[in-house]
Design a protein around this motif. Structure first.
Motif, PDB file in Angstrom:
ATOM      1  N   LEU B 134       0.851  -1.194   0.000  1.00  0.00           N
ATOM      2  CA  LEU B 134       0.000   0.000   0.000  1.00  0.00           C
ATOM      3  C   LEU B 134       0.880   1.234   0.000  1.00  0.00           C
ATOM      4  N   PRO B 135       0.350   2.353  -0.518  1.00  0.00           N
ATOM      5  CA  PRO B 135       1.151   3.575  -0.447  1.00  0.00           C
ATOM      6  C   PRO B 135       1.394   3.961   1.015  1.00  0.00           C
ATOM      7  N   SER B 136       2.579   4.477   1.290  1.00  0.00           N
ATOM      8  CA  SER B 136       2.893   4.798   2.675  1.00  0.00           C
ATOM      9  C   SER B 136       2.034   5.947   3.176  1.00  0.00           C
ATOM     10  N   PHE B 137       1.509   6.754   2.267  1.00  0.00           N
ATOM     11  CA  PHE B 137       0.614   7.824   2.677  1.00  0.00           C
ATOM     12  C   PHE B 137      -0.541   7.247   3.496  1.00  0.00           C
ATOM     13  N   ILE B 138      -1.138   6.184   2.982  1.00  0.00           N
ATOM     14  CA  ILE B 138      -2.292   5.590   3.646  1.00  0.00           C
ATOM     15  C   ILE B 138      -1.899   4.895   4.941  1.00  0.00           C
ATOM     16  N   VAL B 139      -0.850   4.105   4.861  1.00  0.00           N
ATOM     17  CA  VAL B 139      -0.449   3.348   6.048  1.00  0.00           C
ATOM     18  C   VAL B 139      -0.090   4.298   7.191  1.00  0.00           C
ATOM     19  N   THR B 140       0.722   5.325   6.887  1.00  0.00           N
ATOM     20  CA  THR B 140       1.144   6.201   7.977  1.00  0.00           C
ATOM     21  C   THR B 140       0.021   7.146   8.383  1.00  0.00           C
ATOM     22  N   LEU B 141      -0.957   7.347   7.509  1.00  0.00           N
ATOM     23  CA  LEU B 141      -2.136   8.098   7.936  1.00  0.00           C
ATOM     24  C   LEU B 141      -2.859   7.290   9.017  1.00  0.00           C
ATOM     25  N   GLY B 142      -2.918   5.974   8.822  1.00  0.00           N
ATOM     26  CA  GLY B 142      -3.496   5.103   9.839  1.00  0.00           C
ATOM     27  C   GLY B 142      -2.729   5.224  11.149  1.00  0.00           C
ATOM     28  N   THR B 143      -1.411   5.147  11.084  1.00  0.00           N
ATOM     29  CA  THR B 143      -0.600   5.271  12.301  1.00  0.00           C
ATOM     30  C   THR B 143      -0.777   6.643  12.929  1.00  0.00           C
ATOM     31  N   PHE B 144      -0.874   7.648  12.088  1.00  0.00           N
ATOM     32  CA  PHE B 144      -1.079   9.030  12.552  1.00  0.00           C
ATOM     33  C   PHE B 144      -2.320   9.111  13.437  1.00  0.00           C
ATOM     34  N   PHE B 145      -3.415   8.551  12.956  1.00  0.00           N
ATOM     35  CA  PHE B 145      -4.632   8.572  13.751  1.00  0.00           C
ATOM     36  C   PHE B 145      -4.497   7.685  14.990  1.00  0.00           C
ATOM     37  N   ALA B 146      -3.945   6.498  14.789  1.00  0.00           N
ATOM     38  CA  ALA B 146      -3.843   5.563  15.906  1.00  0.00           C
ATOM     39  C   ALA B 146      -3.007   6.173  17.037  1.00  0.00           C
ATOM     40  N   LEU B 147      -1.888   6.783  16.681  1.00  0.00           N
ATOM     41  CA  LEU B 147      -1.034   7.379  17.714  1.00  0.00           C
ATOM     42  C   LEU B 147      -1.743   8.525  18.416  1.00  0.00           C
ATOM     43  N   GLN B 148      -2.465   9.344  17.649  1.00  0.00           N
ATOM     44  CA  GLN B 148      -3.227  10.425  18.279  1.00  0.00           C
ATOM     45  C   GLN B 148      -4.177   9.866  19.327  1.00  0.00           C
ATOM     46  N   THR B 263       7.178  19.227  30.416  1.00  0.00           N
ATOM     47  CA  THR B 263       5.758  18.892  30.402  1.00  0.00           C
ATOM     48  C   THR B 263       5.358  18.628  28.961  1.00  0.00           C
ATOM     49  N   VAL B 264       4.355  17.799  28.780  1.00  0.00           N
ATOM     50  CA  VAL B 264       3.926  17.474  27.423  1.00  0.00           C
ATOM     51  C   VAL B 264       2.421  17.320  27.397  1.00  0.00           C
ATOM     52  N   GLN B 265       1.853  17.777  26.313  1.00  0.00           N
ATOM     53  CA  GLN B 265       0.408  17.789  26.172  1.00  0.00           C
ATOM     54  C   GLN B 265       0.020  16.704  25.175  1.00  0.00           C
ATOM     55  N   ALA B 266      -1.115  16.047  25.394  1.00  0.00           N
ATOM     56  CA  ALA B 266      -1.450  14.873  24.591  1.00  0.00           C
ATOM     57  C   ALA B 266      -1.726  15.183  23.120  1.00  0.00           C
ATOM     58  N   ASN B 267      -2.103  16.409  22.813  1.00  0.00           N
ATOM     59  CA  ASN B 267      -2.410  16.693  21.405  1.00  0.00           C
ATOM     60  C   ASN B 267      -1.262  17.386  20.690  1.00  0.00           C
ATOM     61  N   GLN B 268      -0.090  17.357  21.302  1.00  0.00           N
ATOM     62  CA  GLN B 268       1.060  17.995  20.681  1.00  0.00           C
ATOM     63  C   GLN B 268       1.455  17.290  19.381  1.00  0.00           C
ATOM     64  N   GLY B 269       2.170  17.982  18.542  1.00  0.00           N
ATOM     65  CA  GLY B 269       2.786  17.329  17.389  1.00  0.00           C
ATOM     66  C   GLY B 269       1.910  17.211  16.159  1.00  0.00           C
ATOM     67  N   ILE B 270       0.601  17.374  16.311  1.00  0.00           N
ATOM     68  CA  ILE B 270      -0.288  17.221  15.152  1.00  0.00           C
ATOM     69  C   ILE B 270      -0.052  18.379  14.184  1.00  0.00           C
ATOM     70  N   GLY B 271       0.135  18.082  12.936  1.00  0.00           N
ATOM     71  CA  GLY B 271       0.374  19.122  11.951  1.00  0.00           C
ATOM     72  C   GLY B 271       1.850  19.302  11.637  1.00  0.00           C
ATOM     73  N   LEU B 272       2.728  18.853  12.562  1.00  0.00           N
ATOM     74  CA  LEU B 272       4.156  19.005  12.288  1.00  0.00           C
ATOM     75  C   LEU B 272       4.593  18.163  11.100  1.00  0.00           C
ATOM     76  N   GLU B 273       3.906  17.035  10.877  1.00  0.00           N
ATOM     77  CA  GLU B 273       4.302  16.166   9.767  1.00  0.00           C
ATOM     78  C   GLU B 273       4.368  16.943   8.455  1.00  0.00           C
ATOM     79  N   PHE B 274       3.431  17.881   8.297  1.00  0.00           N
ATOM     80  CA  PHE B 274       3.444  18.689   7.074  1.00  0.00           C
ATOM     81  C   PHE B 274       4.678  19.586   7.038  1.00  0.00           C
TER      82      PHE B 274
END
Ligand SMILES: Nc1ncnc2c1ncn2[C@@H]1O[C@H](COP(=O)(O)OP(=O)(O)OP(=O)(O)O)[C@@H](O)[C@H]1O
Ligand SMILES: Nc1ncnc2c1ncn2[C@@H]1O[C@H](COP(=O)(O)OP(=O)(O)OP(=O)(O)O)[C@@H](O)[C@H]1O
Ligand SMILES: [Mg+2]
Ligand SMILES: [Mg+2]
Lengths: 308, 348, 259, 259, 348
Positions: B134-148, B263-274
């Motif tokens: 599968l394209p890695s876009f899809i697979v890592t999109l899955g991981t992206f959501f799962a990790l969130q 300190t770290v917040q649970a929703n950190q990091g989202i959007g950095l992938e771009f």
């Protein structure tokens, strides 16, 4: 070092002589943890910029929900040698180093909104605001006193500290509370999810939302799910105002966050021109404020222009 | 070919390329010029941009983007994509912080465990991509959501809030903090150590890419996986290692963040992938793989950091920030593309 | 001594398509086995099995007498089987020398500090190609900027250079001009004379006959037989492949029409 | 009457590479102009200019006597120039019939409700291919599942079917077996006899000579001359292309070694 | 080929394909089975899922995702990608709302202007992609950021707040609302009209894709742009139209949203682009273009909507939602892929 509350009375009148230093307008940086486009923080921003305009203070507003990025924005302000710094501290630990660096560089710091307990320890001049948790607690208590028994607290941005503090507070003040995550980016999803939650648990008789737009969706959802749940919300917009008038929304928690933006600018200006401080070491509280049928007419016009 | 006459260096079919053209062959040249433009621009319109303190802030911002974007660049040259890298920085911070504060584990051990976690997720990404084709876009999109979901779910489960703090008092914090989160002084200003990490990671990546056998394989598997497999390059293994490298780089940034900000917040990091992908693309990486440079990605991150902080120095209204970002991205990519087109004509 | 490669009754299906059925042949050291057949006859399928890219579903495949099931091209390469594919020969964006040494990169230095020996790689590439009559403008030039024929030559030069024991060539001459094709055939002959076993796939009997020792004829996935050179003439080979009379009629037809 | 196509001293450079320089030839109705040359000689470049895919930088290009600079393949098609490319003939994921009619889809219905005439398209595809001796299993089958040669045949059948005035074929026979190649050449001859002008690119003089009326020889981007059939023999053509004596020596060498 | 003997329908090289295999040839079959599984699952474990009221909520969620994801599917089949579609739903809402409330423009006119705006942005995306030959991922990432900045910047500039509300009192609201935001009753439950729009859009897209000449071109430009150009297909024009279609679908959703909720937040829509892409991929579209189905994308959106609401009905902790989403995406794509592999073997 310069954190001790100065012995001064907060006379809001004429600035006598003071140490009016350099001639030009002073620069103040406001750095908050609100995410871009957040309706609550936009009012804070409006408060700060309005104060800046009225007092001849150059105010720049920046925000980032990521604590690391927020601390870098503070470093940036320090590098600019601003004359005053206003910071919201949702993650006090993360900002500690940067704020202390600002204090060390001789920049007066005022903390707003959250982080009340650490404010003085970090060397801030004063704290203006109301803890999100306390606001939530009061909202919860108010719903409880209205005889409600089962609360649904709707979080519209997953992982946002401020929002989760509000719901935690509501739980403390209310009792039986369930949290529901929705995605504010997708209004249909918001309404459908609230509707679904109300359908599955018909004992829910109160819904607390944390954003005015979500509140309206909750009203619709309750209607369509044939639920009698009372809706209450944080913050106002013109639609919420009319919903309060018509009784569809019980009340809106108003943290008067406009003051959280406005007052620090005034305080920094006074400190700069006249070495005044405010609060005497105690936080300046902007809440509690509730907008309900009794006072809604008064605040309606202000909500429309983004200051309530 | 066939009966070429003449020496090795002359061929009558080649018109002589100009010096400019010769320079334009490197993938990072577009980014370099972009960086210069941004630098000069903010130097001229703001007064604090080139002060030591100013430089420190934008290098700081660039560094944490740059560390991951260099790894992402290698991955992109290898023909794959990772959308989970941004969230991974938060996941590793959370693992470290929870172990250290809730279980009282030594910080060093916590860091090590979170590294293992990151590498495992990276390997899983790579394995799944290779296994399913599968394209890695899809697979890592899955991981992206799962990790969130995991970040938020586990954090609220363990701590009851959406953030974890208090690592500063955990055992081993001082020494680990020294390595990952200290500052060093230069010209009377303190610079965060992450800048050093950034330089080290970039140098290492550039060296691996251009000088080693594995680097050759990275280009090959990105350029044509089938051809590479046919000549015996271990395509699957190479790509999995690249995914693990990316996760490892995210871990490094996560570790730097948690030790520095405690300190770290649970929703950190989202959007950095771009942002990582943007930096790599600005730095000359082809989205389709097989072409790019590690140094370019580092320069891309530098442009990003400069623009990010420069806008603040310039007192522009932050509401419009994303608009500047979008325009900058398009402009940088267009310039870059112009150069690449030129380079490709010259290259032959 | 057993043959370098031997297949006995191998078959291969892709889903519901039977691409190859019951094919047998051998490849000996110092000999050229030619595989001939029309389009879709299964030539590429057969050599993909030999090269470890696909696995056979039926029959036996022996390498130096030992039955194997190759799971990857790497394994085939390790057993000394080098292949030039019809469609996936090179990585277009990479430079000629990087392509040439791909998978067999020369390194220097120790342990974690092993680096590519770039100078050596470039020089060897240049000389190996010059040996084949290809005079490179620049070893740093991406392969993608070469013409189709030039690319094929690079791939062949690489396979010849890393010769191994068995060299498999899938239609190496299809995209080449007369002269280039001659050069390639010369290289095939050279490799054979050095003791390599060569498998040459083509549908041009004129190319196959001069260099081949054994001719495996495929048609629609089935073997028409495997002939030694002494058992078959060029004419017979051509007839067998083309359906004999049909072709001659055609040629007459064309001649007649064109004049 | 002026020629269908004529080029006078055209040239083309890609960046710093001069791919074509000062080449002239004509294509007349009912005649076949063959373009011959080694790899990288510029054959594909020349026909890409004729087909509107690239623009020439030097010289003149006349279509039916009128100087043009074609800006797109669509424009070339509209002027009746149909082309089968060496490397980009079909869309692999699409079914055979969709490929066959791509760009010239038959439709039925009116205005916004025009829909594809699928039945007609499938039937015509099937018959057109059957005409060329290709018996499809299923017109819905994706082209990508056909073998290389089969794909080439689909592309050629398409070009023949939508014949137009000029038919350009870039090495149509390179990937084909003897018999298939014969079929293609027969089609070339048929098209010519129907009054089309045909441009045939190849490096196989044996394929070119039987059908060609005119032979343009290219070498490294330059023209070695454009000969009428009467002015040149097959032997001379082969010599010219291959460098004469060299090739014969090579053939002897190969024979000697192989026997 | 060559001398095939036998009739048109038999070929001795084809082993007889089973009925299952014959069914598996359609791109949407994987999605259909996935939808069934999700449906049965939530029907069994929850009590409200199949009540009319329950069905109405998940169809509602599916509809607004589905409308755009169907258009995104066409774009993906055409070989391109649009990351700006999610934010575009907010942009069009904002344009409509601001025109109607701040300038007092009739709602119908406001809707029309925002349509023109959307089409212009779509055309710009397409034009830039075709002009620069850059991957659409990068170009639309630029638009994604630029639109975000414009949304926020313009909204705060014009209204002083980050929301625009009050369209309910604008002239023309009633009739426009009837078309885009009303509900209809079925089995005693009210269903939003967006479901009808969803079905109409899907049917139209499916018809265009399979039955028209333009549909043929979509497959062709996505499968091989160079080959299509060579046979005279207007590649650039086709792709630009596809980008415009996507923007137009986003406009439709934006219009439905603003008329239904009468208020719009400036940072709305971010992140939805992924949901559209996910729905299209689950529905059988290849990320690389040239293969897919409009109906499949609609079913993908249905799965999405069902899972979204099912989780609420099942009382699962919503903190973990993203984890379920990630796992569901991976599972769906894997199943789908298995089917496709099977289909490809049968297809020949
Ligand atoms: N991956 C695949 N999946 C399904 N069918 C395939 C595949 N590869 C080949 N085939 C089919 O198997 C048969 C044999 O193909 P193969 O490529 O081996 O023929 P070939 O003799 O090499 O032909 P050519 O001379 O055209 O290269 C053909 O009918 C082809 O369509
Ligand atoms: N797009 C391009 N950019 C740069 N150089 C090119 C390009 N296309 C072809 N060339 C070069 O131009 C020359 C002529 O190429 P062309 O493809 O026309 O040769 P050809 O006669 O068709 O060869 P072949 O028989 O191998 O197909 C070659 O040296 C090739 O490398
Ligand atoms: Mg083959
Ligand atoms: Mg060519």
């Amino acid at each position: 070092a310069c954190s001790g509350p100065a012995s001064s009375s907060s006379s809001g009148g004429s600035a006598a002589n003071g140490s009016a230093t350099s001639g030009g307008p002073i620069n103040v940086a406001v750095v908050t943890h609100g995410s871009a486009g957040d309706s609550f923080w936009n009012v804070v921003k409006n408060g700060a910029t309005d104060a800046g305009k009225q007092l001849g203070v150059n105010v720049t507003y920046n925000s980032d929900g990521d604590p690391g990025a927020q601390s870098k924005l503070i470093d940036n302000a320090v590098a600019q040698h601003v004359d005053g710094l206003v910071v919201s501290m949702a993650n006090p630990d993360a900002l500690k180093t940067s704020i202390q660096a600002a204090v060390k560089a001789g920049i007066p710091v005022i903390t707003i909104n959250s982080g009340q307990s650490q404010s003085a320890a970090f060397g801030a001049l004063a704290h203006v605001g109301q803890d999100e948790g306390i606001a939530g607690q009061q909202a919860g208590a108010k719903l409880k006193s209205a005889g409600k028994t089962n609360l649904l607290c709707v979080i519209h941005e997953a992982g946002n500290v401020g929002l989760s503090q509000r719901c935690d507070g509501a739980k403390q003040g209310f009792g039986k509370t369930t949290n529901l995550q929705v995605d504010i980016n997708n209004p249909t999803d918001v309404e459908a999810k609230i509707k679904g939650a109300l359908q599955t648990d018909s004992s829910i008789d109160a819904v607390l939302t944390l954003n005015p737009q979500i509140a309206l969706s909750a009203v619709n959802a309750a209607k369509e799910a044939n639920s009698k749940a009372t809706v209450a919300t944080f913050d106002l917009n013109s639609d919420v105002v009319s919903a309060i008038k018509s009784g569809q929304i019980a009340f809106a928690v108003d943290q008067q966050q406009y003051e959280q933006g406005y007052l620090p600018i005034v305080m920094l200006k006074l400190y700069h021109d006249n070495a005044n401080t405010v609060g005497g070491g105690q936080p300046v509280l902007t809440g509690p404020g509730f907008v309900d049928k009794s006072n809604v007419d008064k605040v309606a016009q202000y909500a429309a222009r983004g200051t309530r | 070919m066939s009966d070429f006459s003449g020496t090795l260096t002359t061929d009558e079919r080649i018109a002589s390329p100009s010096l400019l053209n010769r320079l334009a062959v490197r993938p990072e040249i577009g980014a370099l010029i972009g960086a210069l433009v941004v630098f000069v621009f903010f130097t001229v319109i703001t007064s604090q941009f080139v002060t030591p303190a100013g430089i420190s802030t934008w290098l700081d911002t660039s560094a944490t983007i740059g560390i991951v974007s260099v790894a992402v660049a290698l991955l992109m040259i290898g023909g794959e994509f990772d959308l989970s890298a941004g969230v991974m920085t938060a996941s590793t911070s959370l693992v470290t912080a929870m172990l250290a504060t809730k279980l009282g584990v030594n910080v060093w051990l916590a860091i090590l465990v979170s590294l293992v976690f990151a590498l495992a997720v990276g390997a899983f990404n790579g394995w799944l991509v290779m296994r399913t084709k599968l394209p890695s876009f899809i697979v890592t999109l899955g991981t992206f959501f799962a990790l969130q979901g995991i970040n938020l779910g586990v954090t609220t489960l363990v701590t009851g809030t959406v953030q974890v703090s208090g690592i500063a008092t955990a055992p081993g914090y001082a020494s680990a903090g020294y390595l990952f989160a200290s500052t060093f002084s230069l010209a009377g200003t303190s610079f965060p150590i992450s800048i050093v990490w950034w330089i080290v990671v970039t140098a290492l990546a550039a060296w691996v890419l251009v000088r080693t056998r594995f680097g050759n394989w990275i280009f090959a598997v990105g350029g044509s996986a089938a051809s590479s497999r046919a000549v015996g390059v271990p395509v699957g293994r190479s790509k999995i290692v690249l995914f693990m490298t990316t996760a490892g780089a995210a871990w490094l940034v996560g570790t730097i963040n948690i030790l520095r900000f405690t300190t770290v917040q649970a929703n950190q990091g989202i959007g950095l992938e771009f942002e990582y992908i943007i930096a790599a693309v600005i730095g000359g990486c082809l989205l389709t793989g097989g072409f790019g440079s590690a140094v370019g990605a580092a320069i891309g991150a530098l442009i990003f950091g400069m623009a990010n902080q420069g806008i603040v120095y310039a007192h522009w209204n932050s509401d419009w920030f994303k608009l500047f970002l979008g325009i900058m991205l398009l402009a940088a990519v267009l310039v870059n593309n112009g150069f690449r087109a030129r380079a490709e004509r010259v290259r032959r | 001594m057993s043959s370098l490669l031997e297949v006995r009754g191998v078959g291969k299906t892709y889903g519901s398509v039977i691409a190859l059925r019951d094919v047998s042949t051998v490849v000996n050291a110092g000999e050229v086995t030619c595989v001939l057949g029309d389009n879709g006859a299964g030539k590429s399928t057969l050599i993909k099995i030999l090269a470890g890219l696909h696995q056979h579903d039926a029959g036996e495949f022996l390498v130096e007498g030992e039955p194997v099931q190759l799971s990857s091209p790497r394994e085939a390469l390790d057993r000394g089987i080098a292949t030039v594919y019809q469609d996936l020969a090179v990585v277009p964006l990479m430079s000629v020398w990087r392509n040439f040494f791909l998978g067999s990169e020369p390194t220097k230095g120790f342990g974690p500090f092993r680096i590519l020996d770039r100078r050596k790689a470039k020089d060897e590439t240049r000389w190996a190609l010059a040996d084949m009559g290809i005079d490179l403008r620049d070893a740093e030039q991406p392969v993608g900027t070469l013409s189709g024929g030039e690319r094929q030559c690079v791939a062949i030069a690489r396979a010849v250079h890393f010769g191994a024991k068995v060299l498999i060539l899938d239609e190496p001459t299809a995209a080449l001009g007369v002269k280039q094709a001659g050069v390639v055939l010369k290289y095939v002959a050279q490799a054979r004379d050095r003791g390599l076993g060569v498998v040459l796939i083509t549908h041009n009997p004129h190319h196959a006959y001069p260099v081949g020792n054994r001719f495996l004829l495929l048609k629609r996935g089935r073997s028409l037989g495997c002939f030694d050179k002494k058992d078959i003439s060029l004419e017979e080979l051509t007839r067998q492949m083309a359906g004999g009379a049909e072709l001659e009629a055609l040629q007459h037809e064309l001649r007649g029409a064109a004049s």
